[in-house]
Design a protein around this motif. Sequence first.
Motif, PDB file in Angstrom:
ATOM      1  N   ASP A  89       0.815  -1.213   0.000  1.00  0.00           N
ATOM      2  CA  ASP A  89       0.000   0.000   0.000  1.00  0.00           C
ATOM      3  C   ASP A  89       0.850   1.265   0.000  1.00  0.00           C
ATOM      4  O   ASP A  89       0.318   2.383  -0.080  1.00  0.00           O
ATOM      5  N   LYS A  90       2.191   1.108   0.067  1.00  0.00           N
ATOM      6  CA  LYS A  90       3.094   2.259  -0.002  1.00  0.00           C
ATOM      7  C   LYS A  90       3.575   2.523  -1.429  1.00  0.00           C
ATOM      8  O   LYS A  90       4.437   3.382  -1.645  1.00  0.00           O
ATOM      9  N   LEU A  91       3.031   1.779  -2.380  1.00  0.00           N
ATOM     10  CA  LEU A  91       3.356   1.981  -3.800  1.00  0.00           C
ATOM     11  C   LEU A  91       2.182   2.656  -4.502  1.00  0.00           C
ATOM     12  O   LEU A  91       1.038   2.219  -4.369  1.00  0.00           O
ATOM     13  N   GLN A  92       2.466   3.708  -5.247  1.00  0.00           N
ATOM     14  CA  GLN A  92       1.454   4.354  -6.081  1.00  0.00           C
ATOM     15  C   GLN A  92       1.941   4.376  -7.521  1.00  0.00           C
ATOM     16  O   GLN A  92       2.939   5.030  -7.838  1.00  0.00           O
ATOM     17  N   ALA A  93       1.255   3.633  -8.376  1.00  0.00           N
ATOM     18  CA  ALA A  93       1.591   3.611  -9.800  1.00  0.00           C
ATOM     19  C   ALA A  93       0.803   4.705 -10.517  1.00  0.00           C
ATOM     20  O   ALA A  93      -0.402   4.858 -10.303  1.00  0.00           O
ATOM     21  N   ILE A  94       1.513   5.458 -11.361  1.00  0.00           N
ATOM     22  CA  ILE A  94       0.910   6.540 -12.149  1.00  0.00           C
ATOM     23  C   ILE A  94       1.200   6.283 -13.624  1.00  0.00           C
ATOM     24  O   ILE A  94       2.354   6.112 -14.018  1.00  0.00           O
ATOM     25  N   PHE A  95       0.149   6.271 -14.443  1.00  0.00           N
ATOM     26  CA  PHE A  95       0.257   6.075 -15.888  1.00  0.00           C
ATOM     27  C   PHE A  95      -0.109   7.398 -16.548  1.00  0.00           C
ATOM     28  O   PHE A  95      -1.219   7.907 -16.367  1.00  0.00           O
ATOM     29  N   ILE A  96       0.818   8.003 -17.287  1.00  0.00           N
ATOM     30  CA  ILE A  96       0.537   9.260 -17.996  1.00  0.00           C
ATOM     31  C   ILE A  96       0.423   8.954 -19.486  1.00  0.00           C
ATOM     32  O   ILE A  96       1.371   8.459 -20.099  1.00  0.00           O
ATOM     33  N   THR A  97      -0.732   9.247 -20.046  1.00  0.00           N
ATOM     34  CA  THR A  97      -0.949   8.911 -21.453  1.00  0.00           C
ATOM     35  C   THR A  97      -0.218   9.872 -22.395  1.00  0.00           C
ATOM     36  O   THR A  97      -0.163  11.080 -22.145  1.00  0.00           O
ATOM     37  N   VAL A  98       0.329   9.315 -23.457  1.00  0.00           N
ATOM     38  CA  VAL A  98       0.933  10.120 -24.526  1.00  0.00           C
ATOM     39  C   VAL A  98      -0.013  10.169 -25.731  1.00  0.00           C
ATOM     40  O   VAL A  98       0.364  10.644 -26.797  1.00  0.00           O
ATOM     41  N   ASP A  99      -1.244   9.696 -25.518  1.00  0.00           N
ATOM     42  CA  ASP A  99      -2.244   9.670 -26.593  1.00  0.00           C
ATOM     43  C   ASP A  99      -3.577  10.215 -26.069  1.00  0.00           C
ATOM     44  O   ASP A  99      -4.599   9.519 -26.066  1.00  0.00           O
ATOM     45  N   PRO A 100      -3.585  11.486 -25.622  1.00  0.00           N
ATOM     46  CA  PRO A 100      -4.813  12.034 -25.044  1.00  0.00           C
ATOM     47  C   PRO A 100      -5.968  12.150 -26.038  1.00  0.00           C
ATOM     48  O   PRO A 100      -7.122  12.252 -25.618  1.00  0.00           O
ATOM     49  N   GLU A 101      -5.677  12.124 -27.334  1.00  0.00           N
ATOM     50  CA  GLU A 101      -6.743  12.215 -28.326  1.00  0.00           C
ATOM     51  C   GLU A 101      -7.679  11.020 -28.246  1.00  0.00           C
ATOM     52  O   GLU A 101      -8.896  11.155 -28.384  1.00  0.00           O
ATOM     53  N   ARG A 102      -7.122   9.841 -28.020  1.00  0.00           N
ATOM     54  CA  ARG A 102      -7.945   8.635 -27.948  1.00  0.00           C
ATOM     55  C   ARG A 102      -8.196   8.168 -26.521  1.00  0.00           C
ATOM     56  O   ARG A 102      -9.219   7.522 -26.246  1.00  0.00           O
ATOM     57  N   PRO A 149      -7.003  -1.556  -8.973  1.00  0.00           N
ATOM     58  CA  PRO A 149      -7.948  -0.440  -8.814  1.00  0.00           C
ATOM     59  C   PRO A 149      -7.329   0.788  -8.173  1.00  0.00           C
ATOM     60  O   PRO A 149      -7.874   1.896  -8.285  1.00  0.00           O
ATOM     61  N   GLY A 150      -6.170   0.640  -7.519  1.00  0.00           N
ATOM     62  CA  GLY A 150      -5.509   1.781  -6.892  1.00  0.00           C
ATOM     63  C   GLY A 150      -4.578   2.531  -7.817  1.00  0.00           C
ATOM     64  O   GLY A 150      -4.119   3.635  -7.481  1.00  0.00           O
ATOM     65  N   PHE A 151      -4.286   1.966  -8.998  1.00  0.00           N
ATOM     66  CA  PHE A 151      -3.421   2.647  -9.954  1.00  0.00           C
ATOM     67  C   PHE A 151      -4.185   3.805 -10.589  1.00  0.00           C
ATOM     68  O   PHE A 151      -5.392   3.716 -10.820  1.00  0.00           O
ATOM     69  N   LEU A 152      -3.473   4.884 -10.885  1.00  0.00           N
ATOM     70  CA  LEU A 152      -4.108   6.071 -11.462  1.00  0.00           C
ATOM     71  C   LEU A 152      -3.502   6.417 -12.819  1.00  0.00           C
ATOM     72  O   LEU A 152      -2.297   6.283 -13.018  1.00  0.00           O
ATOM     73  N   ALA A 153      -4.364   6.879 -13.723  1.00  0.00           N
ATOM     74  CA  ALA A 153      -3.917   7.373 -15.024  1.00  0.00           C
ATOM     75  C   ALA A 153      -4.119   8.880 -15.067  1.00  0.00           C
ATOM     76  O   ALA A 153      -5.149   9.391 -14.607  1.00  0.00           O
ATOM     77  N   LEU A 154      -3.144   9.593 -15.612  1.00  0.00           N
ATOM     78  CA  LEU A 154      -3.236  11.040 -15.770  1.00  0.00           C
ATOM     79  C   LEU A 154      -3.324  11.375 -17.247  1.00  0.00           C
ATOM     80  O   LEU A 154      -2.717  10.710 -18.086  1.00  0.00           O
ATOM     81  N   ARG A 155      -4.086  12.430 -17.545  1.00  0.00           N
ATOM     82  CA  ARG A 155      -4.332  12.767 -18.947  1.00  0.00           C
ATOM     83  C   ARG A 155      -4.041  14.244 -19.215  1.00  0.00           C
ATOM     84  O   ARG A 155      -4.865  15.105 -18.949  1.00  0.00           O
ATOM     85  N   PRO A 156      -2.847  14.525 -19.763  1.00  0.00           N
ATOM     86  CA  PRO A 156      -2.592  15.896 -20.205  1.00  0.00           C
ATOM     87  C   PRO A 156      -3.424  16.182 -21.450  1.00  0.00           C
ATOM     88  O   PRO A 156      -3.804  15.256 -22.180  1.00  0.00           O
ATOM     89  N   THR A 157      -3.725  17.436 -21.693  1.00  0.00           N
ATOM     90  CA  THR A 157      -4.381  17.788 -22.955  1.00  0.00           C
ATOM     91  C   THR A 157      -3.338  17.691 -24.074  1.00  0.00           C
ATOM     92  O   THR A 157      -2.128  17.694 -23.811  1.00  0.00           O
ATOM     93  N   PRO A 158      -3.788  17.619 -25.335  1.00  0.00           N
ATOM     94  CA  PRO A 158      -2.824  17.610 -26.441  1.00  0.00           C
ATOM     95  C   PRO A 158      -1.894  18.829 -26.399  1.00  0.00           C
ATOM     96  O   PRO A 158      -0.736  18.738 -26.822  1.00  0.00           O
TER      97      PRO A 158
END
Length: 204
Positions: free
Chosen positions: A101-114, A129-138
């Motif tokens: 529970d001391k690990l936080q995985a973060i996925f940042i997309t390089v394909d925000p269009e899709r 279910p505890g992993f999070l994805a982040l979405r920058p705008t294009p």
Amino acid sequence: MSSGRRRTLTTLSSLAALTLTSAWLTGCTPDKPQFKSIDLTGADYAQDFSLPDHNGQLRTVKDFAGKVVVVFFGFTQCPDVCPTSMAELAEVKRLLGLDGDKLQAIFITVDPERDTPELLKAYMGNFDPGFLALRPTPEQLPQVAKDFKIYYKKVGGKTKGSYTMDHSAGSYIYDPKGRVRLYNRYGSGAEVLASDIRLLIKTS
């Protein structure tokens, strides 16, 4: 006793005292952690992010104080590297046992269009279910890539309008105080990553 011999004995005594002092100092100095990943301690890049997650909540590294944060860049339609890396992070969490529970995985997309928030949420659910994805705008993505020194490029597919993404495949690792510390190469394996995370938890 000759003056030459006295000088020799004095020199040897001084060297012995210096050696003992050095040994004492070495024994009192904490050993530097021996990481298997690339040590980035003190790096002036990949300092932080400020991006919405798949639930619409703005996130920064500070939100995860007390946890080791692992940041990976990818996209949901990636055929191999991305799902392999995320599955590996899920395995790392399992290997950490009570420290999982001391690990936080973060996925940042390089394909925000899709990669819509809904799609990213479902994708994270495939791994943990505890992993999070982040979405920058294009518009934000180029600056984020520059800040993290990562490569990405859209590559046209076989049909009009179809494409894939080339991108860097390693992961940035932050200690529980939110400082970037390591870069883990793709393919290093769950055991290596788990070992480094244990060290960060122990020494931070």
